[in-house]
Every structure is written in structure tokens, then in C-alpha cells.
Design an enzyme around this catalytic site. Sequence first.
Site, PDB file in Angstrom:
ATOM      1  N   HIS A   1      37.980  46.629  36.346  1.00  0.00           N
ATOM      2  CA  HIS A   1      38.717  45.923  35.296  1.00  0.00           C
ATOM      3  C   HIS A   1      38.691  44.404  35.481  1.00  0.00           C
ATOM      4  O   HIS A   1      39.012  43.658  34.560  1.00  0.00           O
ATOM      5  CB  HIS A   1      40.161  46.442  35.198  1.00  0.00           C
ATOM      6  CG  HIS A   1      41.085  45.975  36.273  1.00  0.00           C
ATOM      7  ND1 HIS A   1      41.332  46.706  37.417  1.00  0.00           N
ATOM      8  CD2 HIS A   1      41.841  44.860  36.382  1.00  0.00           C
ATOM      9  CE1 HIS A   1      42.205  46.066  38.174  1.00  0.00           C
ATOM     10  NE2 HIS A   1      42.530  44.938  37.568  1.00  0.00           N
TER      11      HIS A   1
ATOM     12  N   ASP B   1      37.832  52.708  39.052  1.00  0.00           N
ATOM     13  CA  ASP B   1      38.033  51.260  38.885  1.00  0.00           C
ATOM     14  C   ASP B   1      37.305  50.532  40.021  1.00  0.00           C
ATOM     15  O   ASP B   1      37.915  50.013  40.948  1.00  0.00           O
ATOM     16  CB  ASP B   1      39.533  50.945  38.896  1.00  0.00           C
ATOM     17  CG  ASP B   1      39.842  49.519  38.456  1.00  0.00           C
ATOM     18  OD1 ASP B   1      38.919  48.846  37.961  1.00  0.00           O
ATOM     19  OD2 ASP B   1      41.002  49.089  38.615  1.00  0.00           O
TER      20      ASP B   1
ATOM     21  N   SER C   1      44.247  42.014  42.104  1.00  0.00           N
ATOM     22  CA  SER C   1      43.233  42.990  41.711  1.00  0.00           C
ATOM     23  C   SER C   1      41.890  42.730  42.381  1.00  0.00           C
ATOM     24  O   SER C   1      41.471  41.583  42.554  1.00  0.00           O
ATOM     25  CB  SER C   1      43.024  42.942  40.202  1.00  0.00           C
ATOM     26  OG  SER C   1      43.972  43.703  39.522  1.00  0.00           O
TER      27      SER C   1
END
Length: 279
Positions: free
Chosen positions: A90, A136, A226
Site C-alpha cells: 500500500h 501487503d 508503514s
Amino acid sequence: MKTHLLAVILLVGFGPSFYDGYGSVYAWYTSSQTGCGKRQWPEWSIQSNILGGEPVQSNKKWPWIVYIHDTKRFCGASIINANWILTAAHCVENVKPTDKPFFAYAALTDLRYASIRREVSKIVIHPDNQSTRNADIALLKLKTALPMSDSIRPICYSDFYPDSSTECYSIGWGITSNGGDFVKVLHEVRISLWDDSRCKKYVGPMMKSTMMCTADARRNICSGDSGGPLMCFNRKQSQWTVIGIASFGSPCGKPYMVGVFTRVASYVDWITQTINYDP
């Protein structure tokens, strides 16, 4: 027992402003993993507490961390070898390096100072990553190889999974307090791993076998972390291993925070095949 559904917040950093949206490895592959997970730093327990964490003062401490960004967002990543880095899918969705330059910065702890910059030439997102947080994970190929040094080194990836006594850390440039700003200096946090059954109870039906989670009282990953590594010290091999990639988590600042990571061990074959296909 009551099931606690996790309110999901993506951990990608969006520019300089606060983002409040809902927003481990088969055998050690010597072809791309020679000398991985070693650092010029004393291997003792740091006992530091990214939310509730502490700043990292030397780029030799975690020499595999990379900062990636375009004009809209930033994330962490990990050096797998001189040509490839590992991050969350992402972090790079809709990014096309052929249309607009996308850069990775190594040998970096403080964003205000110079580092080793490399342009990304290719982005490979796992084919199972669709509209959910499943798979992911992404690999980024660099246009020019990184020069290995005490401050730039690869981290290992393996099917190693630590027990509860193993030192595990997450690092990143995310916020360090609820509603706070993104930090300029890399932060580290030592966090506890949860077993899959406990994760499922808190995360709910979105929790997959290809994910794993961590939780501690007021310290964990948060917005801006992230793509960064969840890494543990494999004492048997005397090397650091990335076992997770920061993906999403509960809203920051809750009394007990849950962070969800992509389980790297589920994607060892894919990582190895991808980087060996295009070394």
C-alpha cells in the site's frame, strides 16, 4: 469470549501533515543473503520503549532501514540486497517510477541530513494484493546498486519465528504520540509478539494466516511507520531477521495498541524468485 474488532488505521505517512484517515524465511539464501543481518553495533538488550519509542542516534544501529517517498507520502523499507528493498504494497500502489521519479534513501536516521539516495526503477507488488490488506508486500528494484558499508547492510529474511523471549523491534519515522507530528529522527520500539489466536480475537475476520500482530501498552507502530520492518534477533544464527512488514493497526494512543504486519515467512519463495529473476 467477546471478540474485539480492530478499527483499522493505515500507517503510511502522507506529507508533512498529520494523516488521520483509516489510513520468517526458508533456508538462508546465500545467492542474495550473504552476510545479512549483521551490524557494527553491540548486540545487547536495548530495552527501549515508534509510539512510546526512542530516537535512534546512529545509522549503524539499523543499517538496513530505508526511507521511501514521493510528493504525497512516505514509508519505511528494508534492504534485502544491494539492488532490492522490501516494503508494504500500500506504500507504492499507483506509483509508477516510469512516469515520475520515486526515491529511496539509505544510511539515514535524521531526515534533515544527507543520505545515500537511489532512484527506484521497478516496483513489484505481490499478485495476491488486491483490495484488501492481504499480501501487503512489495519489492522495489533500485536503478543503481547501494554501496555496502557499516551504515548500509541487508537484513535477513527466513522462516525463523521467535519465541516470547526474543528481542523484536520495529522502527520508523511515524508519529510518536496521538495527534502528534511525524518525527525527523528514526525511532525504535521493542514490542511483544502475539500468537495467531489472540490476534484473531482483536483484529477480527480481516486477520489472515499471512499476517501477524504485536501489542503493548501505549507503544507500537503508528501513522507513518508503514512498510518498515518488524525484526527479531536470531541468537542461533547471530543475525537480525525481518519477520514482518508494518501494514495497519488500531488508532494510535489507545491504552492497548495492536499493530498488524505482513508475515514475511509466507512470501519467502516469492521474494527469492523475484530478486533472482531480475538480479
